[in-house]
Write a protein that holds these residues in place. Structure first.
Motif: not given
Length: 567
Positions: A24-31, A33-36, A72-79, A131-133
Motif C-alpha cells: 500500500i505504501l509503495v502504491y501511494q508514494y513510489a514514483p 507512470r501511467h500504465v498502458e 516493467a520498472f524502467l517504464n512504470y516504476g516500483i509498484f 521513469l520513461g527515460s
C-alpha cells in the motif's frame, strides 16, 4: 533444506507485517507512470511464461524472468514491477509442487521479491533515474545497477535465511556465478525490450519475447548435456548481441563472424532470394569475408536451391551425400555441410550454408541450434527495420514530411563540429516564417492552413534540393541549413525563395463556409539569414541570430523581405 516449525511461523509473520502494508505504501508514494494496460498485460504474460520454464545447469535452477521485470520498472516504476514479481510466484509454486510442508517457501519468496523490488527501485531512483527515460546511457547505467542490486540482494536474503535457520551457507557459491551469468543474459534483453517498446509499441514483445521463450524452451531440452548447455549459453549471448545491433548490415556482419566461431566451420554463406533470383548475400571463408558472384540459375539448381524448396534444415555428414547438388561456391575439399532456411514472416528469405573440411563435423543438436540462431537472426533484421522506420518517423514532421526540430538540432550540431574541425569553411542558416499565417487560419480554416504548410514545404524542398537540410522548426517556421555557403550565397538563395513563394499560387478550401469551395491565394514569407563562423561559432547562437534577423530585420521592417543578421 531443513527448517523448523518456528522458523516457518516467523516467515509467515514477517510476510504479514511487511508485504500487505508495504504494498500500500509503495502504491501511494513510489514514483510511477501511467500504465498502458495492453503492454502491461503482455509483460505479465511474458513474466508468467518465463517463470514457468526454468532450466537446470550444474544442479542450479535458473528462472530467466529478470529482463521482463526490468523493462516493467524502467517504464512504470516500483509498484508495477512488484506486482509482476509477486505474480511470478504462481508458476514457481507449481514448479515446487506446493503443499503444507513447503508452503512457507511461497511466503518467503513473496517477502524476498517484495524487498528486492522496493530496495532496488529506491536505490536506482535515489541515484537519479527518471521513469520513461530514453537516454541510452541512463538505461545502460541504471539498468545495470538495478540488475546488480537484484542479484546481490537476492543472495544476501537467502544467506540470512539459511544462517538464521541453523544452516551453514556460503555467501558466494556456484549459484551466485550462474545468477551473474543470468544477469548478463537478461540485462540486454530487458533494456532492448523497454527501448524498442517505447519506439514501436507492443510489437516489440513479439520481436523479443517469442525468440527469448524459444531459447528458454530449447535450453530445457538440452540442459542434461554440459556441452549442449555451454553451446546454448553462447548462442543465447550471441542472440542478445544481435538484438543490440541497430542496422541490418551490423546484424549480418556479426552473425557471420560469430557463427563461424561458435561451430567447427571453415566457410559460411547466406544465399538470398531476391525477387525470385538467388544471389550470395554474404560469404565468409577461413575467417575472411569474400565477395562472390554466380549466375542465379547455377545457385537455383544447387544444394541451396533444393533446401529452399524443401524448407527443412538439413545436415550432411560427408561430401558424397551432397556432391550431386554441389553449389558453385563450395570448395571441392569440403565435407560436412549444414543448410538452414532463414524464415521471415513465415516465408523463406535466405538459406544459410555452413561447411567444414572434416567429415561428421557437426552434431544433430547443432543443426537445431543453428536453426534457432537463424530465427533470431531473422527477427533481429526485422527489428532493425522497425527501429529504422521508427527513428525515421521520429525525425520527420508528419504533416510536411520535412525533418523536425529533433533532427535539425542533431544536424546543426554535426555541421558545427565539421566547421570546428576545418572540414567546412562556413555554415549558413536560413529561417523562414509565413507572414500573417494566423489570419489565413482564421479566414480559411486550419485544414487550409495545413494545405498551405505542406505546399510551402514542397516549394522550399524543391528549390533547395540536395544542397541543404530543410526542416520544419515549428508552427509556420522553417529552417534551412546550408554547409559551405557564405552569407552572400545564402542570402541570394533566401531572396530567390522569397520571390518564388510570393509568386506561387496556393489553392485552399473554404471549409469555414456552409458550402466547401476552392480559392487561390498568395502568401509571403519573412526570412532571416545567419552564417558561422562570421556571426557565431555555436549552433544555438546561429539559430537565434537568424531568428533575430527574421523578426527585427524582416518582420518589423514590413515583412516579405530577407534580412541578414548584423552584430
Amino acid at each position: 533444506m531443513n527448517i523448523s516449525v518456528k522458523a516457518k511461523r516467523n516467515i509467515f509473520i514477517l510476510w504479514l507485517l511487511v508485504v500487505p502494508l508495504g504494498s500500500i505504501l509503495v502504491y501511494q508514494y513510489a514514483p510511477s507512470r501511467h500504465v498502458e494496460w495492453d503492454a502491461y498485460l503482455i509483460l505479465l504474460l511474458l513474466m508468467l511464461l518465463t517463470s514457468s520454464f526454468p532450466f537446470f545447469i550444474s544442479g542450479n535452477t535458473m528462472f530467466l524472468s529478470q529482463w521482463v521485470s526490468l523493462a516493467a520498472f524502467l517504464n512504470y516504476g516500483i509498484f508495477a514491477e512488484m506486482i509482476l514479481m509477486q505474480l511470478s510466484i504462481l508458476p514457481i509454486a507449481y514448479h515446487i509442487k506446493v503443499n503444507k510442508d513447503n508452503f512457507y517457501r511461497i511466503a518467503f519468496s513473496s517477502l524476498m521479491f517484495f524487498i528486492i523490488s522496493v530496495v532496488c527501485g529506491v536505490v536506482v531512483h535515489l541515484l537519479g533515474y527518471n521513469l520513461g527515460s530514453l537516454e541510452v546511457k541512463d538505461l545502460l547505467l541504471f539498468g545495470t545497477i538495478y540488475a546488480l542490486c537484484d542479484v546481490i540482494l537476492n543472495h544476501a536474503l537467502i544467506y540470512l535465511r539459511d544462517s538464521s535457520t541453523g544452516n551453514s551457507p556460503k555467501l558466494v557459491d556456484q549459484s551466485t556465478i550462474w545468477d551473474v551469468i543470468g544477469l548478463t543474459i537478461t540485462l540486454p534483453f530487458g533494456i532492448s525490450l523497454y527501448f524498442l517498446e517505447s519506439y514501436i509499441g507492443t510489437i516489440a514483445f513479439v520481436l523479443l519475447g517469442l525468440p527469448f521463450l524459444m531459447i528458454t524452451l530449447l535450453v530445457r531440452l538440452y540442459s542434461n548435456s554440459e556441452k549442449v548447455n555451454a553451446d546454448l549459453n553462447e548462442a543465447s549471448q550471441f542472440g542478445h548481441e544481435l538484438a543490440e545491433r541497430m542496422t541490418g548490415k551490423e546484424i549480418i556482419d556479426m552473425f557471420m563472424e560469430r557463427i563461424t566461431k561458435m561451430f567447427p566451420i571453415d566457410s559460411a554463406y547466406i544465399v538470398d532470394d531476391l525477387y525470385g533470383k538467388f544471389q550470395i548475400l554474404r560469404a565468409r571463408e577461413d575467417g575472411e569475408n569474400v565477395e562472390l558472384f554466380f549466375a542465379p540459375e547455377d545457385l537455383d539448381n544447387s544444394l541451396a536451391g533444393v533446401i529452399y524448396k524443401k524448407g527443412i534444415p538439413t545436415l550432411f555428414d560427408k561430401q558424397s551425400e551432397w556432391i550431386n547438388m554441389k553449389p558453385p561456391f563450395l570448395a571441392s575439399d569440403m565435407q560436412s555441410v549444414m543448410c538452414v532456411p532463414i524464415y521471415r514472416n513465415q516465408k523463406i528469405e535466405s538459406i544459410l550454408v555452413l561447411a567444414s573440411r572434416k567429415k561428421y563435423a557437426f552434431e544433430a543438436y547443432q543443426l537445431k541450434m543453428v536453426h534457432l540462431l537463424c530465427s533470431y537472426f531473422a527477427v533481429s533484421v526485422e527489428k532493425a527495420k522497425y527501429v529504422r522506420n521508427a527513428l525515421a518517423r521520429s525525425e520527420r514532421c508528419e504533416l510536411t514530411n520535412l525533418y523536425n526540430y529533433r533532427y535539425l538540432d542533431k544536424r546543426l550540431e554535426f555541421f558545427m563540429e565539421k566547421l570546428s574541425l576545418g572540414e567546412y569553411k562556413t555554415v549558413s542558416l536560413i529561417m523562414m516564417d509565413i507572414d500573417h499565417f494566423k489570419s489565413v487560419n482564421d479566414t480559411y480554416g486550419h485544414h487550409s492552413g495545413n494545405i498551405i504548410l505542406k505546399e510551402f514545404a514542397r516549394v522550399i524542398k524543391d528549390e533547395i534540393g540536395s544542397n541543404g537540410t530543410v526542416a520544419r522548426y515549428g508552427g509556420e517556421e522553417f529552417v534551412i541549413l546550408l554547409p559551405n555557403y557564405t552569407k552572400v550565397e545564402a542570402t541570394n538563395i533566401a531572396e530567390r525563395l522569397r520571390r518564388k513563394i510570393e509568386q506561387t499560387p496556393f489553392m485552399v478550401e473554404l471549409d469555414l463556409d456552409e458550402v466547401s469551395q476552392e480559392e487561390i491565394i498568395f502568401i509571403t514569407a519573412s526570412i532571416g539569414v545567419s552564417t558561422a563562423p562570421e556571426d557565431s561559432d555555436e549552433g544555438m547562437s546561429l539559430l537565434r541570430n537568424a531568428d533575430r534577423a527574421l523578426y527585427i530585420g524582416a518582420k518589423q521592417a514590413g515583412r516579405n523581405r530577407v534580412a541578414e543578421y548584423v552584430r
